[in-house]
Design a protein around this motif. Structure first.
Motif, PDB file in Angstrom:
ATOM      1  N   HIS A 145       0.795  -1.350   0.081  1.00  0.00           N
ATOM      2  CA  HIS A 145      -0.101  -0.031  -0.066  1.00  0.00           C
ATOM      3  C   HIS A 145       0.807   1.207   0.056  1.00  0.00           C
ATOM      4  O   HIS A 145       2.161   1.250   0.092  1.00  0.00           O
ATOM      5  CB  HIS A 145      -1.219   0.030   1.135  1.00  0.00           C
ATOM      6  N   HIS A 148       1.868   5.851   4.424  1.00  0.00           N
ATOM      7  CA  HIS A 148       0.926   6.881   5.319  1.00  0.00           C
ATOM      8  C   HIS A 148       1.670   7.784   6.223  1.00  0.00           C
ATOM      9  O   HIS A 148       2.787   7.195   6.751  1.00  0.00           O
ATOM     10  CB  HIS A 148      -0.018   5.989   5.991  1.00  0.00           C
ATOM     11  N   ASN A 150       1.584   8.864   9.001  1.00  0.00           N
ATOM     12  CA  ASN A 150       1.264   8.790  10.382  1.00  0.00           C
ATOM     13  C   ASN A 150       1.253   7.350  10.859  1.00  0.00           C
ATOM     14  O   ASN A 150       1.282   6.640  11.887  1.00  0.00           O
ATOM     15  CB  ASN A 150      -0.082   9.038  10.888  1.00  0.00           C
ATOM     16  N   LEU A 221      -4.791   8.683  13.706  1.00  0.00           N
ATOM     17  CA  LEU A 221      -5.009   8.415  12.221  1.00  0.00           C
ATOM     18  C   LEU A 221      -4.343   7.418  11.555  1.00  0.00           C
ATOM     19  O   LEU A 221      -4.893   6.722  10.798  1.00  0.00           O
ATOM     20  CB  LEU A 221      -4.577   9.944  11.581  1.00  0.00           C
ATOM     21  N   GLY A 222      -3.075   7.096  12.009  1.00  0.00           N
ATOM     22  CA  GLY A 222      -2.400   5.889  11.472  1.00  0.00           C
ATOM     23  C   GLY A 222      -3.150   4.846  11.916  1.00  0.00           C
ATOM     24  O   GLY A 222      -3.146   3.787  10.947  1.00  0.00           O
ATOM     25  N   HIS A 223      -3.621   4.608  13.303  1.00  0.00           N
ATOM     26  CA  HIS A 223      -4.404   3.361  13.470  1.00  0.00           C
ATOM     27  C   HIS A 223      -5.523   3.157  12.502  1.00  0.00           C
ATOM     28  O   HIS A 223      -5.974   1.940  12.189  1.00  0.00           O
ATOM     29  CB  HIS A 223      -4.470   3.221  14.988  1.00  0.00           C
ATOM     30  N   GLN A 224      -6.244   4.296  12.469  1.00  0.00           N
ATOM     31  CA  GLN A 224      -7.289   4.192  11.438  1.00  0.00           C
ATOM     32  C   GLN A 224      -6.999   3.682  10.185  1.00  0.00           C
ATOM     33  O   GLN A 224      -7.784   2.791   9.556  1.00  0.00           O
ATOM     34  CB  GLN A 224      -8.140   5.484  11.402  1.00  0.00           C
ATOM     35  N   TYR A 225      -6.041   4.003   9.492  1.00  0.00           N
ATOM     36  CA  TYR A 225      -5.507   3.447   8.190  1.00  0.00           C
ATOM     37  C   TYR A 225      -5.234   1.992   8.270  1.00  0.00           C
ATOM     38  O   TYR A 225      -5.549   1.249   7.438  1.00  0.00           O
ATOM     39  CB  TYR A 225      -4.064   4.496   7.927  1.00  0.00           C
ATOM     40  N   GLN A 228      -8.348   0.457   7.843  1.00  0.00           N
ATOM     41  CA  GLN A 228      -8.805   0.144   6.591  1.00  0.00           C
ATOM     42  C   GLN A 228      -8.371  -0.522   5.659  1.00  0.00           C
ATOM     43  O   GLN A 228      -9.094  -1.270   4.967  1.00  0.00           O
ATOM     44  CB  GLN A 228      -8.699   1.794   6.071  1.00  0.00           C
ATOM     45  N   ILE A 229      -7.052  -0.892   5.650  1.00  0.00           N
ATOM     46  CA  ILE A 229      -6.401  -1.956   4.858  1.00  0.00           C
ATOM     47  C   ILE A 229      -6.281  -3.170   5.624  1.00  0.00           C
ATOM     48  O   ILE A 229      -5.644  -4.170   4.792  1.00  0.00           O
ATOM     49  CB  ILE A 229      -4.897  -1.615   4.616  1.00  0.00           C
ATOM     50  N   ASN A 269     -11.276  -2.679   6.401  1.00  0.00           N
ATOM     51  CA  ASN A 269     -12.274  -1.964   7.069  1.00  0.00           C
ATOM     52  C   ASN A 269     -12.913  -2.318   8.371  1.00  0.00           C
ATOM     53  O   ASN A 269     -14.184  -2.307   8.502  1.00  0.00           O
ATOM     54  CB  ASN A 269     -13.400  -1.749   5.902  1.00  0.00           C
ATOM     55  N   HIS A 452     -12.504   5.787  16.034  1.00  0.00           N
ATOM     56  CA  HIS A 452     -11.506   6.881  15.703  1.00  0.00           C
ATOM     57  C   HIS A 452     -11.801   8.230  15.528  1.00  0.00           C
ATOM     58  O   HIS A 452     -11.244   9.256  16.229  1.00  0.00           O
ATOM     59  CB  HIS A 452     -10.549   6.347  14.425  1.00  0.00           C
TER      60      HIS A 452
END
Length: 479
Positions: A145, A148, A150, A221-225, A228-229, A269, A452
Protein backbone atom coordinates in the motif's frame (compact mmCIF):
# COMPACT_ATOMS: atom_id res chain seq x y z
CA UNK A 1 23.02 -9.85 22.14
CA UNK A 2 25.92 -9.97 19.70
CA UNK A 3 26.52 -9.39 16.03
CA UNK A 4 29.42 -10.28 13.80
CA UNK A 5 29.40 -6.66 12.67
CA UNK A 6 29.94 -5.32 16.18
CA UNK A 7 33.44 -4.20 17.05
CA UNK A 8 35.12 -5.82 20.04
CA UNK A 9 37.73 -3.17 20.77
CA UNK A 10 37.44 -0.45 23.37
CA UNK A 11 37.48 3.20 22.30
CA UNK A 12 38.56 6.37 24.06
CA UNK A 13 36.18 8.29 26.34
CA UNK A 14 34.45 9.88 23.35
CA UNK A 15 32.61 7.98 20.65
CA UNK A 16 34.48 7.14 17.47
CA UNK A 17 33.08 8.10 14.08
CA UNK A 18 30.17 10.53 13.83
CA UNK A 19 29.40 10.28 17.53
CA UNK A 20 32.59 12.15 18.35
CA UNK A 21 31.29 15.12 16.38
CA UNK A 22 28.57 15.50 18.99
CA UNK A 23 31.18 16.43 21.56
CA UNK A 24 30.62 15.07 25.05
CA UNK A 25 26.82 15.04 25.33
CA UNK A 26 26.58 13.34 28.69
CA UNK A 27 28.78 15.89 30.42
CA UNK A 28 26.43 18.76 29.68
CA UNK A 29 24.38 20.40 32.40
CA UNK A 30 21.42 20.49 30.03
CA UNK A 31 20.89 16.76 30.34
CA UNK A 32 19.82 15.06 33.55
CA UNK A 33 22.30 13.64 36.00
CA UNK A 34 22.51 9.89 36.22
CA UNK A 35 23.07 7.38 38.96
CA UNK A 36 26.54 5.93 39.50
CA UNK A 37 26.05 2.34 38.21
CA UNK A 38 27.28 2.13 34.63
CA UNK A 39 25.55 0.55 31.66
CA UNK A 40 27.58 -2.12 29.95
CA UNK A 41 27.95 -3.47 26.46
CA UNK A 42 30.68 -5.14 24.47
CA UNK A 43 32.41 -2.21 22.87
CA UNK A 44 32.87 1.55 23.16
CA UNK A 45 33.31 3.40 26.43
CA UNK A 46 32.75 6.77 28.01
CA UNK A 47 34.21 8.09 31.22
CA UNK A 48 33.02 10.70 33.65
CA UNK A 49 33.46 11.85 37.21
CA UNK A 50 31.30 12.33 40.23
CA UNK A 51 31.79 13.59 43.75
CA UNK A 52 30.90 11.43 46.71
CA UNK A 53 31.62 11.15 50.40
CA UNK A 54 35.04 9.65 51.10
CA UNK A 55 35.53 6.04 52.10
CA UNK A 56 37.80 4.96 54.93
CA UNK A 57 41.34 4.06 53.94
CA UNK A 58 44.48 2.93 55.73
CA UNK A 59 45.75 6.49 55.95
CA UNK A 60 42.50 8.01 57.27
CA UNK A 61 42.24 9.41 60.78
CA UNK A 62 39.97 6.51 61.64
CA UNK A 63 43.07 4.32 61.88
CA UNK A 64 44.01 6.40 64.95
CA UNK A 65 40.57 5.99 66.50
CA UNK A 66 39.40 9.44 65.35
CA UNK A 67 36.48 10.21 63.01
CA UNK A 68 37.71 12.04 59.93
CA UNK A 69 35.79 14.91 58.40
CA UNK A 70 33.79 14.06 55.27
CA UNK A 71 35.61 15.16 52.17
CA UNK A 72 34.83 14.91 48.53
CA UNK A 73 36.65 12.67 46.13
CA UNK A 74 36.37 12.07 42.41
CA UNK A 75 35.16 8.70 41.19
CA UNK A 76 35.61 7.71 37.56
CA UNK A 77 32.61 6.16 35.84
CA UNK A 78 32.75 4.21 32.60
CA UNK A 79 29.88 3.08 30.40
CA UNK A 80 30.23 0.90 27.31
CA UNK A 81 28.32 1.68 24.13
CA UNK A 82 28.52 -0.33 20.88
CA UNK A 83 30.56 1.33 18.14
CA UNK A 84 28.79 -0.54 15.36
CA UNK A 85 25.52 -2.47 15.40
CA UNK A 86 24.80 -4.82 12.50
CA UNK A 87 27.13 -2.89 10.22
CA UNK A 88 25.81 0.57 11.15
CA UNK A 89 27.67 3.25 13.07
CA UNK A 90 26.04 3.49 16.49
CA UNK A 91 25.35 6.95 17.95
CA UNK A 92 23.76 5.69 21.16
CA UNK A 93 20.85 3.77 22.67
CA UNK A 94 17.34 5.07 22.14
CA UNK A 95 15.39 2.51 24.16
CA UNK A 96 15.98 -0.63 26.21
CA UNK A 97 13.28 -2.87 27.60
CA UNK A 98 13.16 -3.12 31.39
CA UNK A 99 11.19 -6.37 31.45
CA UNK A 100 12.88 -9.60 32.52
CA UNK A 101 10.42 -11.73 30.56
CA UNK A 102 9.76 -10.52 27.05
CA UNK A 103 11.38 -9.65 23.74
CA UNK A 104 14.50 -8.00 25.15
CA UNK A 105 13.97 -5.07 22.81
CA UNK A 106 16.81 -2.59 22.29
CA UNK A 107 16.62 0.33 19.87
CA UNK A 108 19.82 2.05 18.72
CA UNK A 109 20.30 5.35 16.94
CA UNK A 110 22.54 4.65 13.95
CA UNK A 111 24.01 6.92 11.29
CA UNK A 112 23.32 6.57 7.59
CA UNK A 113 26.10 4.88 5.67
CA UNK A 114 26.50 7.74 3.19
CA UNK A 115 26.80 11.01 5.07
CA UNK A 116 26.78 9.98 8.73
CA UNK A 117 24.45 12.89 9.48
CA UNK A 118 21.07 11.24 8.92
CA UNK A 119 19.93 9.10 11.84
CA UNK A 120 17.79 5.97 11.84
CA UNK A 121 16.32 3.73 14.53
CA UNK A 122 17.72 0.18 14.49
CA UNK A 123 15.73 -2.26 16.58
CA UNK A 124 16.79 -5.69 17.81
CA UNK A 125 14.25 -7.94 19.53
CA UNK A 126 13.73 -11.60 20.26
CA UNK A 127 10.44 -12.29 18.55
CA UNK A 128 8.17 -15.18 19.49
CA UNK A 129 8.49 -17.87 16.80
CA UNK A 130 4.71 -18.28 16.80
CA UNK A 131 4.36 -14.58 15.88
CA UNK A 132 7.34 -14.08 13.56
CA UNK A 133 5.37 -15.17 10.51
CA UNK A 134 2.52 -12.80 11.46
CA UNK A 135 4.93 -9.87 11.51
CA UNK A 136 6.38 -10.81 8.12
CA UNK A 137 2.87 -10.96 6.62
CA UNK A 138 1.99 -7.58 8.15
CA UNK A 139 5.13 -5.90 6.77
CA UNK A 140 4.45 -7.41 3.34
CA UNK A 141 0.89 -6.08 3.37
CA UNK A 142 2.11 -2.63 4.40
CA UNK A 143 4.59 -2.61 1.51
CA UNK A 144 1.75 -3.26 -0.94
CA UNK A 145 0.00 0.00 0.00
CA UNK A 146 0.98 3.63 -0.33
CA UNK A 147 3.03 5.07 2.54
CA UNK A 148 0.98 6.84 5.19
CA UNK A 149 2.37 9.94 6.98
CA UNK A 150 1.30 8.62 10.38
CA UNK A 151 2.76 5.12 10.03
CA UNK A 152 6.48 4.33 10.34
CA UNK A 153 7.16 1.12 8.42
CA UNK A 154 10.36 -0.74 9.35
CA UNK A 155 12.58 -2.71 6.99
CA UNK A 156 14.07 -6.02 8.07
CA UNK A 157 17.85 -6.22 8.13
CA UNK A 158 18.02 -9.72 9.54
CA UNK A 159 15.40 -12.37 8.85
CA UNK A 160 15.12 -15.44 11.05
CA UNK A 161 15.59 -18.77 9.30
CA UNK A 162 12.15 -19.82 8.10
CA UNK A 163 13.04 -23.41 7.21
CA UNK A 164 14.53 -24.47 10.53
CA UNK A 165 13.27 -22.42 13.44
CA UNK A 166 15.33 -24.54 15.82
CA UNK A 167 18.49 -22.91 14.45
CA UNK A 168 19.09 -19.48 15.99
CA UNK A 169 16.18 -19.74 18.44
CA UNK A 170 16.33 -19.45 22.22
CA UNK A 171 15.09 -23.00 22.79
CA UNK A 172 16.86 -24.60 19.84
CA UNK A 173 20.31 -23.00 19.91
CA UNK A 174 20.64 -21.62 23.42
CA UNK A 175 18.85 -24.36 25.38
CA UNK A 176 19.59 -27.07 22.76
CA UNK A 177 16.11 -28.60 22.92
CA UNK A 178 14.77 -30.94 20.26
CA UNK A 179 11.62 -30.21 18.28
CA UNK A 180 9.37 -32.51 20.33
CA UNK A 181 10.77 -31.07 23.56
CA UNK A 182 10.06 -27.50 22.43
CA UNK A 183 6.45 -28.36 21.60
CA UNK A 184 5.83 -29.74 25.08
CA UNK A 185 7.42 -26.87 26.99
CA UNK A 186 5.03 -23.99 27.67
CA UNK A 187 7.64 -21.27 27.12
CA UNK A 188 7.91 -18.94 24.16
CA UNK A 189 10.59 -19.90 21.63
CA UNK A 190 12.22 -16.73 20.32
CA UNK A 191 14.36 -15.73 17.35
CA UNK A 192 16.32 -12.55 16.74
CA UNK A 193 14.68 -9.99 14.44
CA UNK A 194 16.49 -6.81 13.39
CA UNK A 195 14.69 -3.90 11.69
CA UNK A 196 15.58 -0.33 10.74
CA UNK A 197 13.22 2.61 10.33
CA UNK A 198 12.97 6.38 10.20
CA UNK A 199 13.87 8.12 13.46
CA UNK A 200 11.16 10.18 15.10
CA UNK A 201 10.94 11.96 18.47
CA UNK A 202 10.08 9.81 21.52
CA UNK A 203 7.07 10.97 23.53
CA UNK A 204 9.24 11.91 26.53
CA UNK A 205 10.72 14.79 24.52
CA UNK A 206 7.42 16.64 24.11
CA UNK A 207 7.63 20.43 24.36
CA UNK A 208 4.03 21.15 25.44
CA UNK A 209 0.87 19.22 26.39
CA UNK A 210 -0.55 20.22 23.02
CA UNK A 211 2.48 18.71 21.30
CA UNK A 212 1.66 15.35 22.87
CA UNK A 213 -2.05 15.60 22.00
CA UNK A 214 -1.11 16.21 18.36
CA UNK A 215 1.03 13.11 18.62
CA UNK A 216 -1.98 11.08 19.81
CA UNK A 217 -4.09 12.43 16.94
CA UNK A 218 -1.47 11.39 14.40
CA UNK A 219 -1.19 7.91 15.93
CA UNK A 220 -4.99 7.53 15.87
CA UNK A 221 -5.04 8.52 12.20
CA UNK A 222 -2.34 5.96 11.52
CA UNK A 223 -4.28 3.30 13.42
CA UNK A 224 -7.44 4.16 11.49
CA UNK A 225 -5.53 3.64 8.24
CA UNK A 226 -4.27 0.26 9.45
CA UNK A 227 -7.83 -0.83 10.18
CA UNK A 228 -8.91 0.27 6.71
CA UNK A 229 -6.31 -1.91 4.98
CA UNK A 230 -6.89 -4.82 7.36
CA UNK A 231 -4.14 -4.65 9.99
CA UNK A 232 -4.74 -4.76 13.75
CA UNK A 233 -1.86 -3.28 15.77
CA UNK A 234 -2.60 -4.86 19.22
CA UNK A 235 0.16 -3.09 21.18
CA UNK A 236 -0.80 0.54 21.71
CA UNK A 237 1.46 2.09 24.36
CA UNK A 238 3.44 5.26 24.98
CA UNK A 239 6.59 3.68 23.56
CA UNK A 240 4.85 2.87 20.28
CA UNK A 241 3.76 6.45 19.63
CA UNK A 242 6.30 8.94 18.30
CA UNK A 243 6.11 12.70 17.82
CA UNK A 244 7.03 14.73 14.75
CA UNK A 245 10.67 15.76 14.36
CA UNK A 246 9.74 19.03 12.66
CA UNK A 247 6.73 21.08 11.72
CA UNK A 248 5.56 20.56 8.16
CA UNK A 249 4.90 23.37 5.67
CA UNK A 250 1.46 23.95 7.20
CA UNK A 251 2.84 24.05 10.73
CA UNK A 252 1.42 20.65 11.66
CA UNK A 253 3.17 18.34 14.13
CA UNK A 254 1.12 15.16 14.10
CA UNK A 255 2.59 12.00 15.57
CA UNK A 256 2.86 8.49 14.16
CA UNK A 257 2.45 4.84 15.13
CA UNK A 258 5.37 2.39 15.18
CA UNK A 259 6.18 -1.23 16.10
CA UNK A 260 4.32 -4.07 14.37
CA UNK A 261 5.70 -6.94 16.45
CA UNK A 262 2.24 -7.85 17.74
CA UNK A 263 0.22 -6.85 14.66
CA UNK A 264 -1.87 -9.32 12.66
CA UNK A 265 -3.71 -9.20 9.36
CA UNK A 266 -7.49 -9.14 9.49
CA UNK A 267 -10.43 -8.12 7.30
CA UNK A 268 -10.25 -4.67 5.65
CA UNK A 269 -12.37 -1.81 6.99
CA UNK A 270 -12.58 -3.52 10.38
CA UNK A 271 -13.20 -0.12 11.98
CA UNK A 272 -16.74 -0.28 10.60
CA UNK A 273 -17.56 -3.40 12.60
CA UNK A 274 -19.20 -3.33 16.02
CA UNK A 275 -17.64 -5.10 18.99
CA UNK A 276 -18.68 -8.77 19.26
CA UNK A 277 -20.63 -9.80 22.37
CA UNK A 278 -18.50 -11.19 25.23
CA UNK A 279 -18.02 -14.94 24.95
CA UNK A 280 -18.52 -17.30 27.85
CA UNK A 281 -15.18 -18.43 29.22
CA UNK A 282 -14.49 -22.08 29.87
CA UNK A 283 -13.60 -23.36 33.32
CA UNK A 284 -9.98 -23.81 32.22
CA UNK A 285 -9.74 -20.16 31.10
CA UNK A 286 -11.25 -18.92 34.34
CA UNK A 287 -8.81 -21.00 36.38
CA UNK A 288 -5.87 -19.62 34.38
CA UNK A 289 -6.11 -16.46 36.52
CA UNK A 290 -4.94 -18.44 39.54
CA UNK A 291 -2.15 -20.23 37.72
CA UNK A 292 -3.48 -23.78 37.64
CA UNK A 293 -2.63 -24.47 33.99
CA UNK A 294 -0.09 -27.18 33.14
CA UNK A 295 3.12 -26.92 31.14
CA UNK A 296 1.71 -29.08 28.36
CA UNK A 297 -0.15 -27.19 25.58
CA UNK A 298 -3.42 -28.58 24.26
CA UNK A 299 -2.15 -28.91 20.67
CA UNK A 300 1.08 -29.40 18.76
CA UNK A 301 1.55 -25.72 17.97
CA UNK A 302 4.40 -23.69 19.54
CA UNK A 303 3.42 -22.04 22.80
CA UNK A 304 2.26 -18.43 22.45
CA UNK A 305 1.29 -16.02 25.22
CA UNK A 306 -2.49 -15.64 25.35
CA UNK A 307 -2.68 -11.84 25.58
CA UNK A 308 -0.98 -9.16 23.52
CA UNK A 309 -0.05 -5.63 24.49
CA UNK A 310 1.65 -3.71 27.27
CA UNK A 311 -0.10 -4.45 30.56
CA UNK A 312 -0.89 -0.92 31.91
CA UNK A 313 -2.41 0.00 28.53
CA UNK A 314 -4.39 -3.19 27.90
CA UNK A 315 -8.13 -2.84 27.45
CA UNK A 316 -10.55 -4.36 29.92
CA UNK A 317 -11.71 -7.07 27.52
CA UNK A 318 -8.16 -8.06 26.53
CA UNK A 319 -7.28 -8.39 30.21
CA UNK A 320 -10.30 -10.67 30.56
CA UNK A 321 -9.08 -12.86 27.71
CA UNK A 322 -11.64 -11.71 25.11
CA UNK A 323 -10.72 -11.57 21.39
CA UNK A 324 -8.66 -8.47 20.54
CA UNK A 325 -10.52 -5.95 18.34
CA UNK A 326 -9.79 -2.45 17.05
CA UNK A 327 -11.98 -1.07 19.87
CA UNK A 328 -9.48 -2.51 22.35
CA UNK A 329 -6.66 -0.61 20.63
CA UNK A 330 -8.65 2.62 20.77
CA UNK A 331 -9.31 2.04 24.47
CA UNK A 332 -5.55 1.63 24.93
CA UNK A 333 -5.08 5.11 23.45
CA UNK A 334 -7.23 6.42 26.31
CA UNK A 335 -4.90 4.86 28.89
CA UNK A 336 -1.87 6.27 27.06
CA UNK A 337 -3.44 9.73 27.30
CA UNK A 338 -4.22 9.49 31.02
CA UNK A 339 -0.93 7.89 32.09
CA UNK A 340 1.13 10.36 30.08
CA UNK A 341 -0.07 13.32 32.13
CA UNK A 342 0.71 11.41 35.32
CA UNK A 343 4.18 10.33 34.16
CA UNK A 344 5.78 13.77 33.62
CA UNK A 345 6.15 17.04 35.48
CA UNK A 346 5.94 19.24 32.42
CA UNK A 347 8.42 19.23 29.52
CA UNK A 348 12.19 19.44 29.63
CA UNK A 349 13.87 22.84 29.34
CA UNK A 350 14.21 24.29 25.86
CA UNK A 351 18.00 23.91 25.89
CA UNK A 352 17.78 20.26 26.92
CA UNK A 353 15.28 19.51 24.15
CA UNK A 354 17.50 21.15 21.54
CA UNK A 355 20.52 19.22 22.70
CA UNK A 356 18.55 15.96 22.71
CA UNK A 357 17.51 16.65 19.12
CA UNK A 358 21.15 17.07 18.05
CA UNK A 359 22.06 13.78 19.72
CA UNK A 360 19.25 11.78 18.16
CA UNK A 361 17.30 11.58 21.45
CA UNK A 362 19.65 8.91 22.82
CA UNK A 363 19.41 7.86 26.45
CA UNK A 364 21.74 9.38 29.04
CA UNK A 365 24.45 6.95 30.07
CA UNK A 366 23.87 5.22 33.39
CA UNK A 367 20.85 4.13 35.38
CA UNK A 368 19.28 7.57 35.65
CA UNK A 369 16.12 8.82 34.00
CA UNK A 370 15.04 12.11 32.51
CA UNK A 371 14.43 14.69 35.26
CA UNK A 372 10.82 15.39 34.35
CA UNK A 373 9.74 11.74 34.73
CA UNK A 374 7.77 11.00 37.89
CA UNK A 375 6.36 7.84 39.43
CA UNK A 376 2.73 6.93 38.92
CA UNK A 377 0.38 7.56 41.86
CA UNK A 378 -0.55 4.54 43.97
CA UNK A 379 -4.00 4.25 42.40
CA UNK A 380 -2.36 3.74 38.99
CA UNK A 381 0.51 1.51 40.09
CA UNK A 382 -2.00 -1.31 40.29
CA UNK A 383 -2.39 -1.07 36.51
CA UNK A 384 1.19 -2.33 36.19
CA UNK A 385 1.65 -4.55 39.25
CA UNK A 386 -1.72 -6.28 39.66
CA UNK A 387 -2.95 -9.49 38.08
CA UNK A 388 -4.91 -9.28 34.84
CA UNK A 389 -8.11 -9.84 36.79
CA UNK A 390 -7.30 -7.14 39.35
CA UNK A 391 -6.38 -4.60 36.65
CA UNK A 392 -9.51 -5.32 34.61
CA UNK A 393 -11.74 -4.91 37.67
CA UNK A 394 -9.99 -1.67 38.66
CA UNK A 395 -10.40 -0.18 35.17
CA UNK A 396 -13.96 -1.43 34.82
CA UNK A 397 -14.97 0.28 38.06
CA UNK A 398 -13.26 3.56 37.08
CA UNK A 399 -14.90 3.53 33.62
CA UNK A 400 -18.41 2.71 34.80
CA UNK A 401 -20.99 5.51 34.39
CA UNK A 402 -21.65 5.41 38.13
CA UNK A 403 -18.00 5.79 39.20
CA UNK A 404 -16.26 7.71 36.40
CA UNK A 405 -16.90 11.12 38.00
CA UNK A 406 -15.13 10.10 41.20
CA UNK A 407 -12.16 8.88 39.19
CA UNK A 408 -11.90 12.23 37.39
CA UNK A 409 -12.07 14.16 40.68
CA UNK A 410 -9.29 12.01 42.12
CA UNK A 411 -7.10 12.78 39.10
CA UNK A 412 -7.25 16.58 39.33
CA UNK A 413 -5.01 17.11 42.41
CA UNK A 414 -2.51 14.69 40.90
CA UNK A 415 -2.43 16.70 37.68
CA UNK A 416 -2.11 19.99 39.55
CA UNK A 417 0.81 18.59 41.55
CA UNK A 418 2.66 17.61 38.38
CA UNK A 419 1.84 20.39 35.91
CA UNK A 420 1.65 23.54 38.06
CA UNK A 421 5.10 23.25 39.63
CA UNK A 422 6.71 25.70 37.19
CA UNK A 423 3.80 28.15 37.21
CA UNK A 424 1.42 27.97 40.20
CA UNK A 425 -1.01 30.36 38.56
CA UNK A 426 -1.06 28.44 35.27
CA UNK A 427 -4.38 27.17 33.92
CA UNK A 428 -2.63 24.24 32.23
CA UNK A 429 -3.53 21.65 34.94
CA UNK A 430 -7.19 22.60 34.65
CA UNK A 431 -7.07 22.35 30.85
CA UNK A 432 -5.50 18.89 31.08
CA UNK A 433 -8.14 17.81 33.61
CA UNK A 434 -10.86 18.94 31.19
CA UNK A 435 -9.32 16.84 28.41
CA UNK A 436 -9.14 13.72 30.57
CA UNK A 437 -12.68 14.29 31.86
CA UNK A 438 -14.12 14.63 28.36
CA UNK A 439 -12.35 11.55 27.01
CA UNK A 440 -12.99 9.39 30.08
CA UNK A 441 -16.68 10.33 30.13
CA UNK A 442 -17.04 9.50 26.44
CA UNK A 443 -15.64 6.00 26.94
CA UNK A 444 -17.68 5.44 30.10
CA UNK A 445 -21.06 6.25 28.54
CA UNK A 446 -20.36 4.49 25.22
CA UNK A 447 -19.39 1.22 26.91
CA UNK A 448 -15.83 1.75 25.62
CA UNK A 449 -16.91 1.46 21.97
CA UNK A 450 -15.43 4.73 20.73
CA UNK A 451 -14.50 5.27 17.08
CA UNK A 452 -11.37 6.91 15.73
CA UNK A 453 -13.38 9.89 14.48
CA UNK A 454 -15.06 10.47 17.85
CA UNK A 455 -11.78 10.37 19.74
CA UNK A 456 -9.97 12.61 17.27
CA UNK A 457 -12.84 15.12 17.34
CA UNK A 458 -12.58 15.52 21.12
CA UNK A 459 -8.80 15.99 20.90
CA UNK A 460 -9.01 18.56 18.10
CA UNK A 461 -11.72 20.54 19.88
CA UNK A 462 -9.56 20.63 23.01
CA UNK A 463 -6.58 21.91 21.03
CA UNK A 464 -8.67 24.74 19.63
CA UNK A 465 -10.35 25.60 22.93
CA UNK A 466 -7.09 25.76 24.91
CA UNK A 467 -4.69 26.98 22.25
CA UNK A 468 -3.83 30.02 24.39
CA UNK A 469 -2.38 27.74 27.10
CA UNK A 470 0.35 26.66 24.67
CA UNK A 471 1.77 30.16 24.84
CA UNK A 472 3.23 29.15 28.21
CA UNK A 473 5.71 27.00 26.26
CA UNK A 474 8.33 27.73 23.59
CA UNK A 475 8.87 25.62 20.47
CA UNK A 476 12.50 24.49 20.89
CA UNK A 477 13.44 22.67 17.69
CA UNK A 478 15.14 23.89 14.55
CA UNK A 479 12.93 23.19 11.54
Amino acid sequence: MTSDSTSQSAVPPTFSGSASRLGTPYASNDLPSVDPPSATSSTGSRSGTTSTGSKRGPDDDMSQGKRSKRRKRTVALRAFIPVRVHGRECIGILFTSGSIRGRGTTVYVVAAAGDGKTYFALKTSWQDVARADDQAIVLKKLSEHKPHPNIIIPSRLFDPMAKDRRVGSTLGSIRALLDDEMQKLKVENRILVVTISELRRPVGYFWSPHDFVRGIIGALLGHQYLCQIGILHRDISENNIVLALYRDKLGNELGALIDFDMAIVGPPNMQENSKPPPRKQSAEELLSFVGTSTLIPTDDQPYKAQRTGTTPYMSIDVLRGEPHTHFDDIESFLYVLVLFFLSYKGPLRKEALRQAQLQGFIQPVGAGRLPHVTAWPAMFERWASGTFQEISECKYFALSPASHAGFIKDCFPLLRERWAYHSPDSSVPYAIAVLIAECWTMFAFQERQVTHAQFIKVLREWLKKYEDEERNYVYPFDD
